[in-house]
Motif scaffolding. Structure first.
Motif, short mmCIF file in Angstrom:
data_model
loop_
_atom_site.label_atom_id
_atom_site.label_comp_id
_atom_site.label_asym_id
_atom_site.label_seq_id
_atom_site.Cartn_x
_atom_site.Cartn_y
_atom_site.Cartn_z
N CYS A 14 0.78 -1.24 0.00
CA CYS A 14 0.00 0.00 0.00
C CYS A 14 0.81 1.29 0.00
CB CYS A 14 -0.98 0.00 1.15
SG CYS A 14 -0.24 0.08 2.79
N ARG A 17 0.07 3.63 -3.02
CA ARG A 17 -1.26 4.26 -2.97
C ARG A 17 -1.28 5.41 -1.97
NH1 ARG A 17 -3.00 -1.16 -3.19
NH2 ARG A 17 -3.28 -1.19 -0.92
N VAL A 18 -0.64 5.20 -0.81
CA VAL A 18 -0.65 6.24 0.22
C VAL A 18 0.15 7.45 -0.26
CG1 VAL A 18 -0.08 6.80 2.61
CG2 VAL A 18 -1.00 4.55 2.07
N HIS A 21 -1.99 9.32 -2.65
CA HIS A 21 -3.04 10.06 -1.93
C HIS A 21 -2.50 11.35 -1.35
CE1 HIS A 21 -6.20 10.91 0.98
NE2 HIS A 21 -5.25 10.98 1.88
N GLU A 57 -4.14 0.41 6.38
CA GLU A 57 -3.80 1.37 5.32
C GLU A 57 -4.47 2.71 5.59
OE1 GLU A 57 -4.16 2.04 0.50
OE2 GLU A 57 -4.33 0.01 1.31
N ARG A 61 -2.69 6.25 6.05
CA ARG A 61 -3.10 7.35 5.19
C ARG A 61 -3.53 8.56 6.03
NH1 ARG A 61 -6.07 4.55 1.59
NH2 ARG A 61 -7.89 4.61 2.92
N SER A 65 -1.53 12.05 6.15
CA SER A 65 -2.25 13.27 5.79
C SER A 65 -2.10 14.32 6.87
CB SER A 65 -3.74 12.97 5.57
OG SER A 65 -3.91 12.08 4.51
N LEU A 118 -9.88 11.02 -1.75
CA LEU A 118 -10.19 9.67 -1.27
C LEU A 118 -11.19 8.96 -2.18
CD1 LEU A 118 -10.43 10.30 2.58
CD2 LEU A 118 -8.75 8.86 1.42
N ASN A 122 -8.60 7.61 -4.96
CA ASN A 122 -8.29 6.37 -4.25
C ASN A 122 -9.41 5.34 -4.36
OD1 ASN A 122 -5.79 7.21 -3.42
ND2 ASN A 122 -6.51 7.99 -1.46
N ASP A 123 -10.47 5.68 -5.06
CA ASP A 123 -11.59 4.76 -5.31
C ASP A 123 -12.24 4.21 -4.05
OD1 ASP A 123 -11.46 5.00 -8.10
OD2 ASP A 123 -9.86 3.50 -8.20
N LEU A 124 -12.31 5.03 -2.99
CA LEU A 124 -13.03 4.61 -1.80
C LEU A 124 -14.50 4.95 -1.96
CD1 LEU A 124 -10.71 5.73 1.15
CD2 LEU A 124 -10.76 3.54 -0.02
N GLU A 132 -13.13 7.14 7.18
CA GLU A 132 -11.76 7.65 7.28
C GLU A 132 -11.73 9.09 7.76
OE1 GLU A 132 -7.65 7.96 4.79
OE2 GLU A 132 -8.94 6.22 4.62
#
Length: 166
Positions: A14, A17-18, A21, A57, A61, A65, A118, A122-124, A132
């Protein structure tokens, strides 16, 4: 040794990805990498509890952030002064659309930017973004709607400027 192997696998799965982001949040790849490295170091120090989190993850993240935002706050005045004094510079490897997107993201409120990054980058799901951000789903939907609307205006303006001056 199991902890180290488990953490290494988690990092490998991960970290990219982080970094992506946090880069989208900050607009600065090196700041993103620094914040993510710090977050992973903190995760390793607390690995016994972090690995038990609903989403390790998401924990990393969130920490990355917060580190990035804290760093941004510390340097805001220096960056603002630099921007006033700096001549227009291009960044090699970035196309105009990418630059316009990053600039538009930077002009959103922190919560709108976080929700947009996000959800769209990030496709959340909206529910995952809400979890989150520790905010109600309705609030996240509002951040997304307002963020998308503001970005559409900003990107439309950038496109019009590019066609009338270019």
């Amino acid at each position: 040794m199991r902890d180290a192997e488990e953490f290494d696998a988690f990092y490998a799965a991960c970290a990219g990805r982080v970094v992506g982001h946090v880069h989208a949040l900050t607009g600065n790849r090196s700041e993103a990498e620094d914040a993510v490295a710090e977050a992973f170091m903190r995760a390793w120090q607390r690995w016994h509890s972090v690995r038990e989190a609903d989403s390790p993850e998401a924990w990393v993240r969130r920490v990355a952030s917060r580190i990035a935002v804290s760093s941004w706050r510390k340097t805001f005045n220096r960056v603002r002064a630099h921007r006033r004094a700096a001549v227009e510079q291009s960044v090699p490897g970035l196309n105009e659309d990418h630059v316009a997107l990053l600039q538009a993201l930077q002009r959103l409120s922190a919560n709108q930017r976080r929700a947009v990054v996000l959800h769209h980058l990030n496709d959340l799901s909206v529910a995952e973004v809400a979890a989150e951000m520790q905010a109600p789903v309705g609030t996240v939907k509002t951040h997304l709607a307002r963020g998308r609307s503001a970005m559409a205006r900003m990107l439309g303006e950038a496109h019009q400027e590019g066609t009338t001056h270019g």
